[in-house]
Design a protein around this motif. Structure first.
Motif, mmCIF file in Angstrom:
data_model
loop_
_atom_site.group_PDB
_atom_site.id
_atom_site.type_symbol
_atom_site.label_atom_id
_atom_site.label_comp_id
_atom_site.label_asym_id
_atom_site.label_seq_id
_atom_site.Cartn_x
_atom_site.Cartn_y
_atom_site.Cartn_z
ATOM 1 N N ARG A 284 2.792 -3.017 60.946
ATOM 2 C CA ARG A 284 3.299 -4.212 60.274
ATOM 3 C C ARG A 284 4.310 -4.918 61.162
ATOM 4 N NH1 ARG A 284 4.370 -0.866 54.703
ATOM 5 N NH2 ARG A 284 2.278 -1.087 53.784
ATOM 6 N N ASP A 287 7.926 -3.875 60.582
ATOM 7 C CA ASP A 287 8.246 -2.538 61.088
ATOM 8 C C ASP A 287 8.370 -2.555 62.605
ATOM 9 O OD1 ASP A 287 8.111 -1.665 58.471
ATOM 10 O OD2 ASP A 287 6.068 -0.888 58.667
ATOM 11 N N ASP A 318 10.820 -9.126 56.104
ATOM 12 C CA ASP A 318 10.794 -8.711 54.710
ATOM 13 C C ASP A 318 9.352 -8.551 54.228
ATOM 14 O OD1 ASP A 318 10.821 -9.301 51.606
ATOM 15 O OD2 ASP A 318 12.865 -8.716 52.146
ATOM 16 N N PRO A 319 9.044 -7.491 53.457
ATOM 17 C CA PRO A 319 7.682 -7.307 52.958
ATOM 18 C C PRO A 319 7.170 -8.479 52.129
ATOM 19 C CG PRO A 319 8.947 -5.289 52.679
ATOM 20 C CD PRO A 319 9.916 -6.344 53.123
ATOM 21 N N HIS A 324 4.929 -7.713 56.002
ATOM 22 C CA HIS A 324 3.786 -6.844 55.762
ATOM 23 C C HIS A 324 2.450 -7.537 55.963
ATOM 24 C CE1 HIS A 324 5.790 -3.388 53.271
ATOM 25 N NE2 HIS A 324 6.331 -3.554 54.464
#
Length: 352
Positions: A284, A287, A318-319, A324
């Motif tokens: 991701r 990450d 941020d997800p 993501h």
């Protein structure tokens, strides 16, 4: 009806429905009316904002990751530093500024951009000064190749296939009255499982690009980082249009909206393996950036007075933002250290 819609409608009347790939190619790159051939679509005043346009941190991380890969392979001199689909040149400018801290890299790098749009080529020259434009990596001399591709694969033409009770049928663009509409073509032989109504997408140009890139890196050395939004295995209808930062019917205003589809990272990885290089697991974006220190960089910039650094960090990692949805994979030669932030893909593993 846009001028390009008239051109496409005339083509369909003359020769029948066209593939989604042909439709995308016409909408994006037609020399007179194509989306990228006629405008600068980036940023707040355009139709979408890419990670490099959000903040310099993204380009800095990418540049330093490739710089470390260059050092890990013995700092070969000279080497090609290449970006396909470079937009305004923002990412390359930020990468070069960050990588200038690495002794010897600036003099060793031979920068080249792969850009089909004459309009964007001029924008890139305005940003970067004298820069070499090429048609493909095959135009480069035999030196190691270090490449970054951000939101490049998603704009390559795709074909779509839909499962019916009779089997897989290609989805084609035709006419309903005067309006462009999607429909189904004849049954095509495909060795893919599916239930009626399932849709799969294939981007042959993306696979060809990844395989050629991996073959070049396997022989000459180098590394590549590919960042885009997408997933694993290419199921589902992800074809979309974006205009003024909002979704739009992809067939409503051809030539005036950006057309993209989610990237199938499984297909890219398989192509890279066929090319003879090592390919990483997808990671991701959030990450990967955090693993390489973007949080500390944002904090330093904020302390130095950059009021937008922390908001940009959130948007990039941020997800619920880009963290993501966007993924990254890397390619490097067998026997070389991994590109920073990546681990090798395990054959036949499920990375959905």
């Amino acid at each position: 009806m846009t001028p390009l819609a008239g051109v496409i409608a005339a083509r369909i009347r003359a020769g029948g429905p066209i593939s989604l790939a042909e439709y995308m190619r016409l909408c994006l790159m037609d020399s007179r009316h194509g989306y990228y051939a006629t405008r600068d679509p980036f940023g707040a005043a355009g139709d979408f904002t890419t990670a490099p346009e959000i903040h310099q941190m993204f380009g800095e991380i990418c540049g330093l990751a490739l710089a470390q890969a260059w050092l890990d392979q013995g700092a070969p001199t000279p080497f090609h530093l290449v970006e396909p689909g470079p937009g305004r040149g923002t990412l390359m400018a930020d990468m070069l500024r960050a990588a200038a801290r690495v002794p010897g890299l600036h003099d060793a790098a031979r920068v080249a951009l792969i850009e089909a749009s004459p309009h964007l080529r001029q924008v890139q020259r305005d940003r970067l000064g004298h820069v070499r434009h090429i048609e493909s990596i095959e135009d480069l001399q035999d030196n190691p190749l270090f490449l970054i591709a951000n939101e490049f694969i998603d704009a390559l033409p795709i074909r779509q296939y839909q499962m019916t009770p009779e089997g897989w049928r290609e989805r084609l663009v035709g006419l309903q009255g005067e309006a462009l509409r999607i429909g189904l073509g004849p049954v095509v032989p495909m060795n893919r499982p599916g239930q009626p109504g399932d849709i799969i997408e294939e981007c042959s140009e993306g696979a060809v690009f990844a395989e050629a890139l991996a073959r070049r890196i396997a022989v000459q050395g180098g590394a590549a980082i590919i960042v885009d939004y997408g997933g694993w295995n290419g199921y589902g209808d992800t074809f979309q249009a974006l205009r003024n930062h909002a979704p739009e019917d992809p067939f409503a205003q051809p030539g005036l909206a950006d057309l993209t589809a989610h990237v199938d990272f499984a297909a890219l990885a398989a192509a890279a393996l066929r090319g003879g290089s090592v390919v990483s697991r997808p990671v991701r974006q959030g990450d990967w950036l955090c693993a390489l220190g973007i949080e500390a960089r944002a904090q330093r910039l904020a302390q130095a007075g950059d009021a937008g650094a922390m908001a940009a960090l959130r948007r990039l990692t941020d997800p619920a933002e880009m963290g993501h949805l966007f993924k990254a994979i890397a390619i490097w030669p067998r026997g070389a250290p991994p590109v920073p932030g990546f681990v090798p893909l395990e054959a036949h593993a499920d990375h959905a």
